[in-house]
Design an enzyme around this catalytic site. Structure first.
Site, PDB file in Angstrom:
ATOM      1  N   HIS A 273       9.728   2.220   0.652  1.00  0.00           N
ATOM      2  CA  HIS A 273       9.731   0.787   0.285  1.00  0.00           C
ATOM      3  C   HIS A 273      10.816   0.489  -0.763  1.00  0.00           C
ATOM      4  CE1 HIS A 273       6.193   0.429   2.708  1.00  0.00           C
ATOM      5  NE2 HIS A 273       5.451   1.162   1.887  1.00  0.00           N
ATOM      6  N   ASP A 324       5.228   2.841   9.292  1.00  0.00           N
ATOM      7  CA  ASP A 324       4.211   2.733   8.249  1.00  0.00           C
ATOM      8  C   ASP A 324       2.809   2.435   8.790  1.00  0.00           C
ATOM      9  OD1 ASP A 324       2.993   2.536   5.808  1.00  0.00           O
ATOM     10  OD2 ASP A 324       4.230   0.927   5.012  1.00  0.00           O
TER      11      ASP A 324
HETATM   12 ZN   LIG Z   1       2.979   3.901   3.570  1.00  0.00          ZN
END
Ligand SMILES: [Zn+2]
Length: 455
Positions: A273, A324
């Site tokens: 991220h 993810d």
């Molecule tokens: Zn993750």
């Protein structure tokens, strides 16, 4: 020896026509020719269309696939829905998945990744214990289920057993996190060793390591695992503003600043991220060569924010993509959204490329392939297809309306930006085609698992 007669194939310097790849029985490339050799082959396979390198998925939590699409409605009393309320929903699932269910979910998920063009996945795995929070008699039970799923389906897996120690900055683990928790780094390194030994039985699998996030471990533990790491090291970082603020108040620095100042980072450290970066963090991080894993569709789905990726790119930063939470499994969509988020933010076109003559799709495909390979502990310093490497690829249909009639130099961008997933004809890992995979049982087991999980 097998001969693959390929109509079009992408190398780093562009598309080449009529290429002849020879592979051995294990799927390794042993020759690349531009004219047909007069040799005897055990089999000749003709590929019509465009061959691209297999996409790399640098961030996955398998079990979350079971709930993809199930948290898109506002619950009574949760009108302020955000990442943290989604996390509660995810915890409910994490508390009840059993080993058989996890394996069936992973098989369905990994086979879908293959169908959509991924040939390798980094599994960020923190679900370690049984439903009561106790260790399984074989501590690596769930890790092994994931390796078995990948091996049977035929996708490469870099398993990242994750250290998860705390419930938040200065907070003990929550009851909902009991299946994730490892008390000490000694316990973690022993556990890691057990998994590394188990992985030797799965030739498509290798093992890296990681810490869930700064909020999930103590400062000494984060430093120790980064210092003693073997293989790629992954960590969630700066995904949410709240996490940045808490890190500032508890540890005195923003998360990425803390990592840069207090640990030794290098190109084998992967920050997942890194959404909330200030200008000095971008500069410091780029200097360390640590790489970022952007998960565009999940970050959009969870309302995380937009990473200042163009600024990181301008300083030579490396980055890959990850699916993810698996709200989307298409690498085309991830790359497109990674780029479009920057276009929305900066009101510019092709913002991630700098030089005239470059092509956004080919550039991003190359960058995410190189960083994605490294994130899984694989080399990436050579061309997409090289003698001595395994033949991993995705075959694109050049008869698909979005690619039809396009020049070679525009095929890649037509596939990424204009085509849908129907343009994917097949995926190859080590010379083995996805289309040969029987999925009836996989689908049946997956459906049964979901029926029992969500009664
Ligand atoms: Zn993750």
């Amino acid at each position: 020896m097998i001969l693959w007669e390929v109509e079009k194939i992408l190398f780093k310097d562009g598309v080449k026509n009529q290429v002849y790849l020879e592979t051995d029985s294990s799927g390794k490339i042993i020759n690349i020719n531009f004219e047909k050799a007069d040799k005897a082959y055990s089999e000749i396979k003709i590929i019509k269309g465009l061959v691209l390198p297999g996409f790399q998925n640098a961030h996955s939590h398998s079990f979350q696939y079971a709930m993809a699409g199930m948290s898109e409605n506002l619950q009574e009393g949760h009108e302020d829905d955000d990442f943290w309320s989604w996390r509660n929903h995810m915890y409910q699932l994490a508390l009840k998945v059993n080993p058989d269910q996890l394996e069936s979910i992973a098989k369905m998920l990994y086979s879908e990744m293959l169908r959509l063009g991924y040939t390798q996945v980094a599994e960020f795995h923190y679900l370690h214990h049984d439903e009561s929070g106790k260790a399984y008699s074989q501590k690596s039970e769930l890790s092994e289920r994931l390796m078995r799923a990948a091996q049977e389906v035929g996708i490469r897996l870099c398993l990242l057993p994750i250290f998860y120690q705390k419930g938040g900055f200065g907070v003990n683990p929550l009851e909902q996190q009991k299946r994730f928790i490892t008390a000490t780094t000694d316990d973690y390194f022993k556990f890691l060793e057990e998994i590394q030994n188990k992985a030797k039985s799965y030739d498509l699998c290798n093992v890296g390591c990681g810490v869930h996030s700064l909020r999930a471990a103590g400062q000494n533990e984060v430093r120790e695992i980064i210092e003693q790491r073997s293989g790629p090291f992954h960590i969630h970082i700066a995904e949410q503003i709240k996490e940045v603020e808490e890190c500032l108040s508890h540890w005195g620095k923003r998360p990425v600043q803390w990592l840069c100042d207090k640990t030794t980072l290098d190109e084998n450290v992967f920050l997942v991220h890194a959404t909330h970066l200030d200008q000095s963090e971008i500069k410091e991080l780029a200097k360390t060569k640590a790489q970022i894993v952007v998960c565009p569709t999940t970050e959009g789905n969870l309302g995380d924010g937009i990473i200042p990726l163009v600024e990181f790119e301008k300083l030579g930063g490396a980055y890959s993509i990850g699916s993810d939470s698996h709200i989307c499994l298409s690498p085309q969509e991830e790359i497109k959204l990674l780029d479009y988020a920057q276009r929305y933010r900066l009101r510019k076109r092709n913002p991630l490329i700098q030089k005239a003559g470059q092509d956004s799709a080919q550039y991003l495909l190359t960058k995410t392939w190189e960083s994605g390979r490294k994130s899984c502990g694989q080399g990436a310093d050579y061309d997409f297809f090289t003698v001595g490497q395994d033949f991993d690829a995705v075959i694109i249909d050049t008869e698909h309306p979005s690619l039809l009639g396009k020049k070679d130099q525009d095929l890649c961008a037509s596939f990424i930006y204009a085509a849908d997933t129907n343009a994917i004809k097949d995926t190859i890992v080590r010379g083995r085609k996805y289309s040969n995979l029987q999925r009836d049982q996989i689908k049946k087991d997956y459906k049964n698992s979901l029926n029992s999980l969500f009664k």
